[in-house]
Design an enzyme around this catalytic site. Structure first.
Site, PDB file in Angstrom:
ATOM      1  N   THR A 137      -6.840  -5.074   0.451  1.00  0.00           N
ATOM      2  CA  THR A 137      -5.705  -5.425   1.308  1.00  0.00           C
ATOM      3  C   THR A 137      -5.910  -6.772   1.993  1.00  0.00           C
ATOM      4  O   THR A 137      -4.981  -7.573   2.116  1.00  0.00           O
ATOM      5  CB  THR A 137      -5.474  -4.326   2.366  1.00  0.00           C
ATOM      6  OG1 THR A 137      -5.173  -3.097   1.707  1.00  0.00           O
ATOM      7  CG2 THR A 137      -4.322  -4.685   3.287  1.00  0.00           C
ATOM      8  N   ASP A 172       0.841  -1.205   0.000  1.00  0.00           N
ATOM      9  CA  ASP A 172       0.000   0.000   0.000  1.00  0.00           C
ATOM     10  C   ASP A 172       0.874   1.252   0.000  1.00  0.00           C
ATOM     11  O   ASP A 172       0.681   2.173  -0.806  1.00  0.00           O
ATOM     12  CB  ASP A 172      -0.892   0.039   1.250  1.00  0.00           C
ATOM     13  CG  ASP A 172      -1.934  -1.057   1.299  1.00  0.00           C
ATOM     14  OD1 ASP A 172      -3.085  -0.786   0.958  1.00  0.00           O
ATOM     15  OD2 ASP A 172      -1.587  -2.182   1.698  1.00  0.00           O
TER      16      ASP A 172
END
Length: 264
Positions: free
Chosen positions: A123, A50
């Protein structure tokens, strides 16, 4: 060099190239096996993929378009040091540059634009995929024991699903002009396809209002109702709504970008 091309088209072309590079960063972090998971809030996690992908996207677009306002999903990244040169993307997708810009977007200025970035949508699915890539059963079990997302039920289901849910992972870039969304990019780092007889990994889908979409072959809509919905965050209200819709098929998947892509 491309000054005669309207800004919004150039920005979309840059975003496609940047999303491709961010997707490679996502895969590189996965291959190294050190995800660097941190907790941002309750049931809200962030990985090194990320953070790195966002730094790549934001730094690359800011270098090319210094007056853009860019808003990233992952905040507080400004103080994490200089972006490595390999992450700075200068290329621009030449096929996108050939697009005919709609008249209402031809005079747009950088100050009119806001770019929204979700560097790794999905995620939870990404980290579950990392767990399944652990070939050693003991290493896989140790990762499960410290994993913030996976219950025993999910762990057992993942064992039957090879690489988990990596195909659900996407890189998202949205472009708004004067608070109205006009363009966007969905990059799928783990999409597997065949291009000119060669196996390729990764696909980038784009759209521009008034022009259309690209990066894939649109399928005709099904005759019956198909719904995509959350795989992991359902509740009684969602389930009741699904029942009322009486769809012929309900696809429970992760990530907003992936939900959109499978309906295209």
């Amino acid at each position: 060099m491309y000054g005669s091309v309207p800004l919004i088209v150039r920005l979309l072309a840059s975003s496609v190239s940047v999303a491709n590079r961010a997707g490679k960063i996502v895969r590189d972090v996965m291959s190294k096996g050190e995800l660097g998971i941190v907790e941002k809030g309750k049931d809200d996690y962030q990985t090194e993929a990320d953070r790195s992908a966002q730094r790549c996207i934001v730094a690359s677009l800011a270098a090319q378009y210094p007056n853009l306002k860019i808003i990233g999903e992952e905040d507080s990244l400004e103080d994490e040091g200089e972006v490595v040169s390999d992450w700075l993307v200068n290329e621009i997708d030449k096929e996108i540059l050939k697009l005919q810009c709609p008249p209402n977007l031809q005079e747009v200025k950088e100050e009119d634009i806001v770019v929204w970035v979700d560097p790794l949508d999905g995620t939870s699915e990404y980290t579950q995929g990392a767990l399944m890539l652990k070939r050693d059963p003991w290493e896989r079990w140790k990762m499960y024991l410290t994993h913030p997302f996976i219950s025993m039920k999910w762990y057992l289901s993942l064992l039957q699903n090879n690489y988990g849910f990596l195909e659900h992972v996407t890189v998202l870039i949205g472009i708004a002009v004067n608070e109205t969304p006009v363009a966007g990019v969905i990059h799928q780092p783990y999409y597997k396809n065949i291009v000119e007889g060669d196996k390729k990994i990764g696909r980038t889908i784009w759209g521009l209002h008034g022009v259309g979409v690209g990066g894939f072959t649109p399928a005709p809509p099904p005759e019956s109702i198909v719904i995509t919905t959350t795989r992991s965050h359902s509740n009684p209200v969602v389930e009741e709504a699904l029942k009322v819709m009486n769809a012929s098929k309900v696809l429970r998947v992760g990530g907003a970008g992936y939900k959109v892509s499978i309906l295209l």
